[in-house]
Scaffold this motif. Structure first.
Motif, mmCIF file in Angstrom:
data_model
loop_
_atom_site.group_PDB
_atom_site.id
_atom_site.type_symbol
_atom_site.label_atom_id
_atom_site.label_comp_id
_atom_site.label_asym_id
_atom_site.label_seq_id
_atom_site.Cartn_x
_atom_site.Cartn_y
_atom_site.Cartn_z
ATOM 1 N N CYS A 226 0.413 -2.823 -1.276
ATOM 2 C CA CYS A 226 -0.495 -2.582 -0.149
ATOM 3 C C CYS A 226 -1.701 -1.716 -0.541
ATOM 4 C CB CYS A 226 0.289 -2.062 1.032
ATOM 5 S SG CYS A 226 0.167 -0.354 1.394
ATOM 6 N N PRO B 169 -3.513 0.855 0.870
ATOM 7 C CA PRO B 169 -3.478 2.325 0.821
ATOM 8 C C PRO B 169 -2.635 2.875 -0.325
ATOM 9 C CG PRO B 169 -2.752 1.523 2.992
ATOM 10 C CD PRO B 169 -3.083 0.316 2.172
ATOM 11 N N CYS C 207 4.268 3.617 6.560
ATOM 12 C CA CYS C 207 3.325 3.247 5.498
ATOM 13 C C CYS C 207 3.370 4.273 4.366
ATOM 14 C CB CYS C 207 1.906 3.142 6.054
ATOM 15 S SG CYS C 207 1.728 1.899 7.331
ATOM 16 N N TYR D 297 6.608 3.976 2.365
ATOM 17 C CA TYR D 297 6.544 2.827 1.443
ATOM 18 C C TYR D 297 5.774 3.203 0.172
ATOM 19 C CZ TYR D 297 4.295 -1.499 -0.255
ATOM 20 O OH TYR D 297 3.785 -2.504 -1.042
ATOM 21 N N THR E 233 -4.858 2.237 7.414
ATOM 22 C CA THR E 233 -3.743 1.286 7.249
ATOM 23 C C THR E 233 -4.012 0.042 8.097
ATOM 24 O OG1 THR E 233 -2.615 2.268 9.135
ATOM 25 C CG2 THR E 233 -2.056 3.145 6.950
ATOM 26 N N CYS E 234 -3.077 -0.908 8.010
ATOM 27 C CA CYS E 234 -3.225 -2.139 8.799
ATOM 28 C C CYS E 234 -3.351 -1.797 10.290
ATOM 29 C CB CYS E 234 -2.006 -3.035 8.603
ATOM 30 S SG CYS E 234 -1.770 -3.561 6.916
ATOM 31 N N SER F 3 -4.683 -3.439 4.624
ATOM 32 C CA SER F 3 -3.908 -4.198 3.637
ATOM 33 C C SER F 3 -3.920 -5.692 3.918
ATOM 34 C CB SER F 3 -2.471 -3.683 3.628
ATOM 35 O OG SER F 3 -2.018 -3.584 2.318
HETATM 36 S S1 SF4 Z 1 1.739 -1.906 7.419
HETATM 37 FE FE1 SF4 Z 1 -0.019 -2.357 6.057
HETATM 38 S S2 SF4 Z 1 -0.687 -0.361 5.328
HETATM 39 FE FE2 SF4 Z 1 1.388 -0.046 6.166
HETATM 40 S S3 SF4 Z 1 2.744 -0.291 4.391
HETATM 41 FE FE3 SF4 Z 1 2.578 -2.296 5.367
HETATM 42 S S4 SF4 Z 1 0.940 -3.346 4.241
HETATM 43 FE FE4 SF4 Z 1 0.747 -1.135 3.805
#
Ligand code: SF4
Length: 467
Positions: free
Chosen positions: A16, A18, A41, A44, A98-99, A135
């Motif tokens: 992703c 970020p 996020c 992760y 983020t998304c 992302s």
């Molecule tokens: S929601 Fe988007 S920004 Fe958050 S971890 Fe998943 S891909 Fe990354």
């Protein structure tokens, strides 16, 4: 590339955005990443970073709840900045969206202005800069390049009309007598690669501004007591100096033009930029060394001539194991391009080149990178590992090169996997894999030959003791 057999993406060949931004932020001295979105996020990102670098990695979060998702996360962000400033006392805070926050249309620059206004009259505090990293429209490499660009623009850019931009918010000032330096925009490479790049540049008698540099902050020595902000990282004063460097070398040929800090420094300040492929293989490393020689005005040091000679000797010794073999390569675009050029050079045809990025330049760059191959590789961009597997079934490949996310691909195809790139979390030392320069190429070449030799031993009924 063949049509997709699955409607949904399954195990994408990317990470992703970020995440890439956070790693780049950790490569700036005293900088802490702050992800504007949910706790999930940042968890992760921490999980991937820790499993590869095997270091504690603090990633702050503005901690969205259901109500912030509905009413906006401005207060969360301002509280997070205040908390992080107090608890960590960082020199800088790098903010990545983020998304969720991007989908909501969060106006982060406005929140930052409001935060600054609320501090009117207070002195000190970290420099704050921001990278937009949704992302759903990019990969971890997009996030990485965005973050590097945001840092360079924030610290090496011209002050805004009020003279109150991020430059003024930090004590680090460039020394007045700073001599000319060479900017290196390394891309997302290993910590060992970063140390190697610095060593190479300095061996030419030049000072190196390496951005970002997480070689210490994410791969330092052990601590007696926990450090909230580990030592290391590119000094902010050095980033300020990038606008008067002798030149920039950037390993980001496949990145979008509006995310390339080297091209921006050239346009805004006249610092000449040489975009190069990552220096893997003799040809690409020669180009890197030639450029260093040209900018520094010094010849290639003898120690590298000898290292290059040893690499050529290894190519001769190992050619019989590689010649005519076929490989599957995947990962971020610049890395796949560099590995394909290297494979082409040692007589292995890259038959599948896969990436999770949507990049119209990719196929074109790939063709230029592997001119000797007997057949053009199947290009799988915007891809997931299900798609790569379905393509690879018919390819009669001998070898796979890429990160740990391709483990199941290798297992399904019963092929050896040479681990390289990011993330490598199912082996020790992933962060210390050396890929770049003559020494990195030699190390990769040995790994490729040994993987092929091991496969030959294991597939023969009687085995081989002497190959
Ligand atoms: S929601 Fe988007 S920004 Fe958050 S971890 Fe998943 S891909 Fe990354």
């Amino acid at each position: 590339m063949k049509g997709k057999e699955f409607v949904s993406t399954r195990n994408p060949c990317k990470l992703c955005a970020p995440l890439g931004a956070s790693i780049a932020f950790r490569g700036i001295e005293g900088c802490i990443p702050l992800v504007h979105g949910s706790q999930g996020c940042s968890t992760y990102i921490r999980r991937y970073g820790i499993s590869h670098f095997r270091e504690p990695i603090d990633i702050a979060s503005s901690n969205f709840t259901e109500s912030s998702a509905i009413f906006g996360g401005g207060e969360n962000l301002k509280n997070a900045i205040a908390n992080v400033s107090k608890q960590y006392e960082p020199k800088a805070i790098g903010i990545a969206s983020t998304c969720l926050s991007e989908t909501m249309g969060e106006n982060i620059p406005m929140y930052l202005s409001q935060y600054e206004a609320s501090r009117k009259g207070e002195s000190g505090g970290p420099a704050i800069f921001y990278a937009s990293t949704p992302s759903y429209s990019g990969t971890h490499m997009d996030g990485f390049h965005q973050a590097v660009f945001a840092a360079v623009k924030a610290f090496a850019g011209k002050p805004d009309e009020n003279g109150e931009n991020v430059q003024a918010a930090c004590d680090d000032q460039p020394p007045a007598d700073a001599r000319k330096k060479i900017n290196i925009l390394s891309g997302f490479v290993s910590t060992e690669d970063l140390r190697e790049i610095r060593d190479i540049v300095e061996s030419f008698g030049a000072d190196c501004i390496l951005v970002p540099d997480y070689s210490e902050s994410l791969d330092g020595s052990s601590w007696e007591t926990y450090q909230k902000l580990p030592e290391g990282g590119t000094k902010i004063a050095d980033i300020r100096n990038m606008n008067r460097a002798a030149g920039t070398i950037s390993f980001d040929v496949s990145a979008r033009e509006d995310r390339r800090a080297g091209l921006w420094l050239e346009k805004e300040f006249g610092v000449p930029c040489a975009p190069l492929y990552l220096p893997v293989g003799i040809e690409q490393t020669d180009k890197f060394f030639d450029e260093l020689s040209r900018i520094s005005g010094n010849p290639v040091p003898e120690k590298w001539t000898k290292t290059r000679g040893r690499l050529i000797d290894a190519y001769i010794d190992g050619h019989k194991y590689c010649s005519g073999k076929r490989a599957i390569v995947y990962g971020e675009e610049d890395f796949v391009l560099a590995l394909s050029a290297f494979l082409d050079e040692i007589g292995i045809t890259p038959v599948v080149a896969a990436t999770g990025a949507k990049n119209p330049q990719f196929a074109h760059c790939l063709a230029a990178a592997s001119p000797n191959s007997r057949e053009a590789p199947v290009v799988a961009d915007d891809s997931d590992f299900e798609t790569v597997l379905s393509i690879a079934q018919d390819m009669k490949a001998d070898l796979i090169i890429g990160n740990s996310k391709g483990y199941h691909l290798a297992r399904n195809l019963k092929l050896p996997l040479v681990r390289a790139g990011f993330p490598v979390h199912d082996r020790m030392g992933g962060q210390r894999i050396l890929h770049l320069g003559y020494r990195g190429t030699l190390s990769l070449f040995d790994s490729v030959c040994n993987a092929l030799m091991q496969a030959k031993q294991e597939s023969a009924e009687s085995g081989w003791t002497y190959i």
